[in-house]
Scaffold this motif. Structure first.
Motif, PDB file in Angstrom:
ATOM      1  N   ALA A  42     129.273  56.869 -62.507  1.00 29.89           N
ATOM      2  CA  ALA A  42     127.873  57.316 -62.546  1.00 29.89           C
ATOM      3  C   ALA A  42     127.724  58.745 -63.063  1.00 29.89           C
ATOM      4  N   PHE A  43     128.715  59.589 -62.796  1.00 35.46           N
ATOM      5  CA  PHE A  43     128.639  61.004 -63.178  1.00 35.46           C
ATOM      6  C   PHE A  43     129.933  61.432 -63.867  1.00 35.46           C
ATOM      7  N   PRO A  44     130.119  61.051 -65.119  1.00 34.48           N
ATOM      8  CA  PRO A  44     131.384  61.364 -65.795  1.00 34.48           C
ATOM      9  C   PRO A  44     131.611  62.854 -66.032  1.00 34.48           C
ATOM     10  N   SER A  45     130.581  63.668 -65.946  1.00 36.42           N
ATOM     11  CA  SER A  45     130.754  65.099 -66.202  1.00 36.42           C
ATOM     12  C   SER A  45     131.308  65.859 -64.994  1.00 36.42           C
ATOM     13  N   ILE A  46     131.345  65.248 -63.824  1.00 42.07           N
ATOM     14  CA  ILE A  46     131.896  65.912 -62.641  1.00 42.07           C
ATOM     15  C   ILE A  46     133.415  65.847 -62.716  1.00 42.07           C
ATOM     16  N   LEU A  47     134.039  67.013 -62.790  1.00 41.87           N
ATOM     17  CA  LEU A  47     135.484  67.079 -62.956  1.00 41.87           C
ATOM     18  C   LEU A  47     136.204  67.680 -61.761  1.00 41.87           C
ATOM     19  N   ARG A  48     135.496  68.398 -60.897  1.00 39.83           N
ATOM     20  CA  ARG A  48     136.117  69.043 -59.736  1.00 39.83           C
ATOM     21  C   ARG A  48     135.398  68.607 -58.471  1.00 39.83           C
ATOM     22  N   LEU A  49     136.196  68.232 -57.467  1.00 39.90           N
ATOM     23  CA  LEU A  49     135.663  67.780 -56.181  1.00 39.90           C
ATOM     24  C   LEU A  49     136.276  68.617 -55.071  1.00 39.90           C
ATOM     25  N   TRP A  50     135.498  68.890 -54.024  1.00 39.37           N
ATOM     26  CA  TRP A  50     135.990  69.570 -52.840  1.00 39.37           C
ATOM     27  C   TRP A  50     135.884  68.615 -51.668  1.00 39.37           C
ATOM     28  N   ALA A  51     136.863  68.666 -50.772  1.00 37.94           N
ATOM     29  CA  ALA A  51     136.857  67.799 -49.596  1.00 37.94           C
ATOM     30  C   ALA A  51     137.482  68.542 -48.426  1.00 37.94           C
ATOM     31  N   ASP A  52     137.232  68.042 -47.209  1.00 45.30           N
ATOM     32  CA  ASP A  52     137.828  68.665 -46.033  1.00 45.30           C
ATOM     33  C   ASP A  52     139.223  68.092 -45.781  1.00 45.30           C
ATOM     34  N   GLY A  53     139.867  68.578 -44.734  1.00 48.56           N
ATOM     35  CA  GLY A  53     141.248  68.218 -44.445  1.00 48.56           C
ATOM     36  C   GLY A  53     141.494  66.750 -44.174  1.00 48.56           C
ATOM     37  N   GLY A  54     140.469  65.992 -43.799  1.00 49.32           N
ATOM     38  CA  GLY A  54     140.636  64.565 -43.557  1.00 49.32           C
ATOM     39  C   GLY A  54     141.006  63.787 -44.804  1.00 49.32           C
ATOM     40  N   TYR A  55     140.821  64.398 -45.955  1.00 44.89           N
ATOM     41  CA  TYR A  55     141.128  63.744 -47.228  1.00 44.89           C
ATOM     42  C   TYR A  55     142.419  64.275 -47.849  1.00 44.89           C
ATOM     43  N   ALA A  56     143.163  65.080 -47.102  1.00 48.80           N
ATOM     44  CA  ALA A  56     144.406  65.658 -47.619  1.00 48.80           C
ATOM     45  C   ALA A  56     145.475  64.578 -47.741  1.00 48.80           C
ATOM     46  N   GLY A  57     146.500  64.891 -48.493  1.00 46.95           N
ATOM     47  CA  GLY A  57     147.611  63.963 -48.665  1.00 46.95           C
ATOM     48  C   GLY A  57     147.693  63.454 -50.084  1.00 46.95           C
ATOM     49  N   LYS A  58     148.054  62.190 -50.227  1.00 51.45           N
ATOM     50  CA  LYS A  58     148.273  61.602 -51.544  1.00 51.45           C
ATOM     51  C   LYS A  58     146.979  61.336 -52.309  1.00 51.45           C
ATOM     52  N   LEU A  59     145.830  61.484 -51.654  1.00 48.19           N
ATOM     53  CA  LEU A  59     144.558  61.235 -52.329  1.00 48.19           C
ATOM     54  C   LEU A  59     144.364  62.175 -53.511  1.00 48.19           C
ATOM     55  N   ALA A  60     144.760  63.447 -53.357  1.00 48.55           N
ATOM     56  CA  ALA A  60     144.588  64.413 -54.447  1.00 48.55           C
ATOM     57  C   ALA A  60     145.375  63.984 -55.690  1.00 48.55           C
ATOM     58  N   GLU A  61     146.586  63.494 -55.486  1.00 44.12           N
ATOM     59  CA  GLU A  61     147.379  63.007 -56.612  1.00 44.12           C
ATOM     60  C   GLU A  61     146.723  61.784 -57.247  1.00 44.12           C
ATOM     61  N   TRP A  62     146.215  60.883 -56.406  1.00 41.27           N
ATOM     62  CA  TRP A  62     145.554  59.674 -56.897  1.00 41.27           C
ATOM     63  C   TRP A  62     144.327  60.017 -57.734  1.00 41.27           C
ATOM     64  N   VAL A  63     143.531  60.979 -57.259  1.00 40.27           N
ATOM     65  CA  VAL A  63     142.338  61.395 -58.003  1.00 40.27           C
ATOM     66  C   VAL A  63     142.741  61.969 -59.362  1.00 40.27           C
ATOM     67  N   THR A  64     143.803  62.746 -59.383  1.00 43.25           N
ATOM     68  CA  THR A  64     144.262  63.346 -60.647  1.00 43.25           C
ATOM     69  C   THR A  64     144.753  62.283 -61.620  1.00 43.25           C
ATOM     70  N   THR A  65     145.576  61.350 -61.148  1.00 43.75           N
ATOM     71  CA  THR A  65     146.161  60.368 -62.066  1.00 43.75           C
ATOM     72  C   THR A  65     145.189  59.251 -62.435  1.00 43.75           C
ATOM     73  N   GLU A  66     144.445  58.735 -61.467  1.00 44.53           N
ATOM     74  CA  GLU A  66     143.582  57.580 -61.718  1.00 44.53           C
ATOM     75  C   GLU A  66     142.211  57.957 -62.278  1.00 44.53           C
ATOM     76  N   LEU A  67     141.645  59.053 -61.788  1.00 48.84           N
ATOM     77  CA  LEU A  67     140.269  59.408 -62.159  1.00 48.84           C
ATOM     78  C   LEU A  67     140.195  60.608 -63.113  1.00 48.84           C
ATOM     79  N   GLN A  68     141.312  61.246 -63.387  1.00 49.87           N
ATOM     80  CA  GLN A  68     141.369  62.427 -64.250  1.00 49.87           C
ATOM     81  C   GLN A  68     140.394  63.516 -63.796  1.00 49.87           C
ATOM     82  N   ARG A  69     140.403  63.772 -62.495  1.00 45.94           N
ATOM     83  CA  ARG A  69     139.592  64.835 -61.898  1.00 45.94           C
ATOM     84  C   ARG A  69     140.470  65.649 -60.963  1.00 45.94           C
ATOM     85  N   THR A  70     139.935  66.767 -60.474  1.00 37.37           N
ATOM     86  CA  THR A  70     140.668  67.628 -59.562  1.00 37.37           C
ATOM     87  C   THR A  70     140.035  67.556 -58.189  1.00 37.37           C
ATOM     88  N   LEU A  71     140.830  67.271 -57.169  1.00 36.12           N
ATOM     89  CA  LEU A  71     140.372  67.263 -55.781  1.00 36.12           C
ATOM     90  C   LEU A  71     141.017  68.434 -55.060  1.00 36.12           C
TER      91      LEU A  71
END
Length: 109
Positions: A42-71
């Motif tokens: 829906a929003f292809p121009s959003i490239l950077r995302l911020w999240a709290d500690g509940g989303y820490a772990g392998k999710l950041a790597e997944w977002v980078t590889t699968e979605l080409q964005r930065t978490l």
């Protein structure tokens, strides 16, 4: 919260861009994997995302590889006790507060 988790993606003004509601027994990181591809479509121009500690772990790597964005995980300073306004996290917390003012959107009465 009566057995439900809500995941919101908001912009810097706190306006809701994407939402996911699921059972509370699903881990935050797994709930985000269902929500974030919708955001990318829906929003292809959003490239950077911020999240709290509940989303820490392998999710950041997944977002980078699968979605080409930065978490980026925004953490509360360790020396803080009790409530602390932390970086970008307060924006989504404020949005949750706005939504909870509406009785029909509350999980429990």
């Amino acid at each position: 919260m009566c057995g439900r988790k809500r995941h919101l993606v908001v912009d810097v003004l706190g306006l809701v861009l994407a939402v996911q509601v699921h059972a509370a027994n699903i881990q935050d990181r797994d709930g985000a994997r269902a929500l974030l591809p919708q955001l990318g479509a829906a929003f292809p121009s959003i490239l950077r995302l911020w999240a709290d500690g509940g989303y820490a772990g392998k999710l950041a790597e997944w977002v980078t590889t699968e979605l080409q964005r930065t978490l980026e995980i925004v953490r509360r300073p360790r020396e803080k006790k009790g409530f602390a306004v932390v970086g970008w996290r307060w924006i989504v917390e404020r949005t949750f507060g706005w939504l909870n003012r509406s009785r029909r959107l509350r999980a429990c009465s």
